[in-house]
Write a protein that holds these residues in place. Structure first.
Motif, mmCIF file in Angstrom:
data_model
loop_
_atom_site.group_PDB
_atom_site.id
_atom_site.type_symbol
_atom_site.label_atom_id
_atom_site.label_comp_id
_atom_site.label_asym_id
_atom_site.label_seq_id
_atom_site.Cartn_x
_atom_site.Cartn_y
_atom_site.Cartn_z
ATOM 1 N N ASN A 1 -11.388 -5.168 -6.206
ATOM 2 C CA ASN A 1 -11.291 -4.928 -7.656
ATOM 3 C C ASN A 1 -12.505 -4.151 -8.172
ATOM 4 O O ASN A 1 -13.064 -4.462 -9.230
ATOM 5 C CB ASN A 1 -11.152 -6.245 -8.410
ATOM 6 C CG ASN A 1 -9.801 -6.909 -8.168
ATOM 7 O OD1 ASN A 1 -8.926 -6.346 -7.514
ATOM 8 N ND2 ASN A 1 -9.624 -8.109 -8.684
ATOM 9 N N GLY A 2 -12.924 -3.158 -7.369
ATOM 10 C CA GLY A 2 -14.032 -2.296 -7.770
ATOM 11 C C GLY A 2 -15.397 -2.802 -7.378
ATOM 12 O O GLY A 2 -16.399 -2.068 -7.499
ATOM 13 N N THR B 1 -18.116 -3.935 -4.551
ATOM 14 C CA THR B 1 -18.390 -3.791 -3.124
ATOM 15 C C THR B 1 -18.875 -5.119 -2.550
ATOM 16 O O THR B 1 -19.775 -5.753 -3.083
ATOM 17 C CB THR B 1 -19.444 -2.704 -2.875
ATOM 18 O OG1 THR B 1 -18.963 -1.462 -3.418
ATOM 19 C CG2 THR B 1 -19.701 -2.531 -1.392
ATOM 20 N N ARG C 1 -14.165 -3.086 -0.749
ATOM 21 C CA ARG C 1 -14.247 -3.049 -2.202
ATOM 22 C C ARG C 1 -13.099 -3.913 -2.754
ATOM 23 O O ARG C 1 -11.939 -3.719 -2.400
ATOM 24 C CB ARG C 1 -14.140 -1.616 -2.700
ATOM 25 C CG ARG C 1 -14.463 -1.457 -4.186
ATOM 26 C CD ARG C 1 -14.557 0.005 -4.590
ATOM 27 N NE ARG C 1 -15.773 0.630 -4.056
ATOM 28 C CZ ARG C 1 -15.796 1.675 -3.233
ATOM 29 N NH1 ARG C 1 -14.669 2.226 -2.826
ATOM 30 N NH2 ARG C 1 -16.942 2.187 -2.812
ATOM 31 N N PHE D 1 -2.806 -3.531 -2.273
ATOM 32 C CA PHE D 1 -2.521 -4.406 -3.406
ATOM 33 C C PHE D 1 -2.082 -5.767 -2.872
ATOM 34 O O PHE D 1 -1.056 -5.886 -2.199
ATOM 35 C CB PHE D 1 -1.436 -3.796 -4.287
ATOM 36 C CG PHE D 1 -1.820 -2.448 -4.857
ATOM 37 C CD1 PHE D 1 -2.567 -2.372 -6.023
ATOM 38 C CD2 PHE D 1 -1.455 -1.267 -4.203
ATOM 39 C CE1 PHE D 1 -2.928 -1.133 -6.543
ATOM 40 C CE2 PHE D 1 -1.819 -0.026 -4.709
ATOM 41 C CZ PHE D 1 -2.569 0.046 -5.884
ATOM 42 N N TYR E 1 -5.197 -8.779 -6.475
ATOM 43 C CA TYR E 1 -6.432 -8.091 -6.075
ATOM 44 C C TYR E 1 -6.111 -6.698 -5.539
ATOM 45 O O TYR E 1 -5.042 -6.472 -4.957
ATOM 46 C CB TYR E 1 -7.157 -8.896 -4.983
ATOM 47 C CG TYR E 1 -7.264 -10.367 -5.292
ATOM 48 C CD1 TYR E 1 -8.257 -10.844 -6.137
ATOM 49 C CD2 TYR E 1 -6.347 -11.284 -4.756
ATOM 50 C CE1 TYR E 1 -8.347 -12.197 -6.433
ATOM 51 C CE2 TYR E 1 -6.424 -12.632 -5.042
ATOM 52 C CZ TYR E 1 -7.427 -13.084 -5.884
ATOM 53 O OH TYR E 1 -7.512 -14.416 -6.189
ATOM 54 N N GLU E 2 -7.080 -5.794 -5.724
ATOM 55 C CA GLU E 2 -7.026 -4.467 -5.114
ATOM 56 C C GLU E 2 -8.142 -4.395 -4.077
ATOM 57 O O GLU E 2 -9.312 -4.644 -4.389
ATOM 58 C CB GLU E 2 -7.208 -3.384 -6.174
ATOM 59 C CG GLU E 2 -6.068 -3.314 -7.181
ATOM 60 C CD GLU E 2 -6.245 -2.188 -8.186
ATOM 61 O OE1 GLU E 2 -7.206 -1.397 -8.025
ATOM 62 O OE2 GLU E 2 -5.442 -2.098 -9.134
ATOM 63 N N LEU E 3 -7.767 -4.048 -2.847
ATOM 64 C CA LEU E 3 -8.727 -4.031 -1.740
ATOM 65 C C LEU E 3 -8.810 -2.640 -1.136
ATOM 66 O O LEU E 3 -7.798 -1.946 -0.988
ATOM 67 C CB LEU E 3 -8.303 -5.024 -0.651
ATOM 68 C CG LEU E 3 -8.050 -6.480 -1.061
ATOM 69 C CD1 LEU E 3 -7.551 -7.282 0.128
ATOM 70 C CD2 LEU E 3 -9.305 -7.097 -1.617
ATOM 71 N N GLU E 4 -10.023 -2.264 -0.749
ATOM 72 C CA GLU E 4 -10.238 -1.027 0.000
ATOM 73 C C GLU E 4 -11.192 -1.360 1.142
ATOM 74 O O GLU E 4 -12.308 -1.835 0.931
ATOM 75 C CB GLU E 4 -10.846 0.056 -0.892
ATOM 76 C CG GLU E 4 -11.031 1.394 -0.182
ATOM 77 C CD GLU E 4 -11.689 2.431 -1.082
ATOM 78 O OE1 GLU E 4 -12.002 3.535 -0.566
ATOM 79 O OE2 GLU E 4 -11.896 2.140 -2.277
ATOM 80 N N ALA F 1 0.870 -1.182 0.000
ATOM 81 C CA ALA F 1 0.000 0.000 0.000
ATOM 82 C C ALA F 1 0.901 1.224 0.000
ATOM 83 O O ALA F 1 2.046 1.179 0.467
ATOM 84 C CB ALA F 1 -0.925 0.007 1.200
ATOM 85 N N THR G 1 -7.934 4.314 0.699
ATOM 86 C CA THR G 1 -6.603 3.717 0.562
ATOM 87 C C THR G 1 -6.725 2.340 -0.074
ATOM 88 O O THR G 1 -7.483 1.497 0.397
ATOM 89 C CB THR G 1 -5.911 3.594 1.934
ATOM 90 O OG1 THR G 1 -5.741 4.894 2.495
ATOM 91 C CG2 THR G 1 -4.552 2.921 1.789
ATOM 92 N N THR G 2 -5.977 2.125 -1.135
ATOM 93 C CA THR G 2 -6.023 0.841 -1.847
ATOM 94 C C THR G 2 -4.865 -0.045 -1.411
ATOM 95 O O THR G 2 -3.716 0.385 -1.366
ATOM 96 C CB THR G 2 -5.957 1.072 -3.372
ATOM 97 O OG1 THR G 2 -7.068 1.882 -3.771
ATOM 98 C CG2 THR G 2 -6.005 -0.252 -4.113
#
Length: 442
Positions: free
Chosen positions: A216-217, A219, A214, A248, A104-107, A82, A245-246
């Motif tokens: 990969n976009g 929810t 979230r 990775f 994956y991208e996580l928020e 991050a 904040t994303t």
């Protein structure tokens, strides 16, 4: 014959009978005991060597087991990054052997929460409150009487099950509140609290809610902060929400771990080869304990054959040498990491299948050698242990007989000393008589 209280060896004969007896007994020991001790020493040396080999073969079997079961190919690395923060402060990630590669991208938008309710302030926790009425929590009823204190009400609530728990909080001196907390997070676990008479004037401090993130976009909602059904073989523990904040997250095959397992396997095999070489090497005047052992030669021959074997796979992937594991003239293995990585990259299925097939055959043979009780080496060491036990019994028997012989000799020499003493006494008497007779004749 009773032995004198005080015994001085050779008092009459001037001979040290104890020393004579000790030398005689030492000769008997050299004749009867020393050969047994020497045989026992040789057997113990063989036993130690077989046990050492058994440990090495068991270690090699454990290395082969990882490939046989496929565990060696199921190691993955977790890469978590991050910008500007420590991603470990937001989530923790753990994997099982069923995890799959992915990125994956996580928020983390919000954490799952449990319901928390607080009552109005009371002046005492141990004095009767003078309240009468009914309290319902998730449909379960608590009857409140005028004699109830805040403590007894708490205890009544806590007997109703594990879905919620009550506690008393001291706000300040003389001010107490009843705190009611759900035991599970998530919207579905919100408490249904009914206070018809308004006895406690409950307020909802924290509303039960699901974790919101979230991916990969997309929810995603979950009732818990421990999420193990989002990705196969992956468990994510949410620690704090950080909208905007994303993180990775990447899961990838841990080839370094696989390389290490192969290197450990090669090292273990080479240690066994060194053991064979040591036992089969000849040095003038020296015979190694297992030099001519047929069993040891059979193990060496079989292990070599299993390493060199060709398996049922396409040509170019049917022997270990094709993936960088080669047998040298001295019997040891070498491992070419670059060759293996190239084969793993171009033909991962054939490469892993080759290792599994060779390891399966190797493991099955090593099981026959090292299995407790029924394994060949266990039988071999058991036979040696029984031989040593029998020799110990023979040594004990000979020691017993030698001690009996020592005692017999001692008694014989004592009797001889007594006989010599009597002869000396008679000789002295005769000498005196002769002297008297000679004097009288004058």
């Amino acid at each position: 014959m009773t032995e004198p209280t005080q015994y001085i060896s050779g008092l009459i004969s001037s001979l040290n009978w104890d020393e004579v007896i000790d030398k005689l007994i030492e000769v008997r020991k050299r004749q009867l005991v020393n050969p047994l001790e020497k045989n026992k020493e040789a057997l113990n040396e063989k036993l130690s060597l077989w046990k050492s080999l058994s440990e090495k073969l068991s270690s090699l079997r454990n290395s082969a087991w990882d490939f046989y079961m496929g565990y060696a190919f199921q190691n993955f690395k977790v890469l978590l990054n991050a910008q500007g923060i420590d991603p470990q402060s937001v989530i923790e990630v753990s994997t099982s052997r069923f995890v799959e590669e992915g990125a994956y991208e996580l928020e983390i938008l919000g954490l799952a929460q449990a319901d928390v309710w607080t009552s109005k302030v009371f002046s005492s926790e141990g004095q009767p409150l003078g309240l009468e009425g009914l309290l319902r929590i998730n449909g379960l009823e608590i009857q409140i009487s005028s004699e109830d204190t805040l403590q007894t009400i708490r205890d009544k609530i806590n007997t109703l099950g594990d879905a919620f728990k009550a506690s008393i909080i001291k706000v300040r001196e003389g001010e107490f509140v009843l705190l009611l907390r759900g035991e599970k997070t998530g919207e579905a676990n919100a408490l249904n609290l009914e206070d018809p008479q308004g006895l406690f004037e409950f307020q909802n401090l924290i509303r039960a809610q699901d974790a919101l993130l979230r991916v990969n976009g997309l929810t995603v909602q979950r009732p818990s902060n421990t999420i193990n059904d989002l990705f196969k073989g992956l468990t994510i523990q949410l620690k704090r929400a950080l909208p905007g904040t994303t993180l990775f997250l990447e899961i990838k095959k841990d080839t370094e771990s696989l390389i290490q397992k192969i290197e450990d396997f090669v090292k273990g095999y080479n240690e066994i080869v060194s053991f064979f070489r040591e036992q089969f090497s000849y040095q003038e005047g020296t015979i190694k304990p297992l030099m001519g052992d047929v069993t040891l030669r059979g193990i060496k021959s079989t292990l070599t054959s299993l390493i060199l074997q060709k398996v049922d796979l396409p040509e170019g992937f049917n022997a270990l040498t094709f993936i960088g594991i080669s047998l040298q003239k001295d019997g040891t293995l070498t491992f070419e990491k670059e060759v293996f990585l190239e084969k793993l990259s171009s033909e991962p299925e054939n490469t892993t299948s080759l290792l599994q097939k060779v390891s399966t055959n190797l493991k099955e043979y090593l099981d026959k050698l090292t299995t407790p009780f029924a394994g060949l080496l266990n039988l071999k060491t058991g036979l040696l242990e029984r031989q040593i036990e029998r020799i110990n019994e023979q040594i004990d028997r000979q020691q017993y007989l030698i001690e009996k012989e020592k005692e017999r000799l001692r008694q014989q020499f004592l009797a001889l000393e007594e006989a010599l003493a009597q002869l000396k006494s008679l000789s002295d008497w005769l000498s005196r008589q002769i002297d008297i007779s000679f004097k009288n004749s004058k």
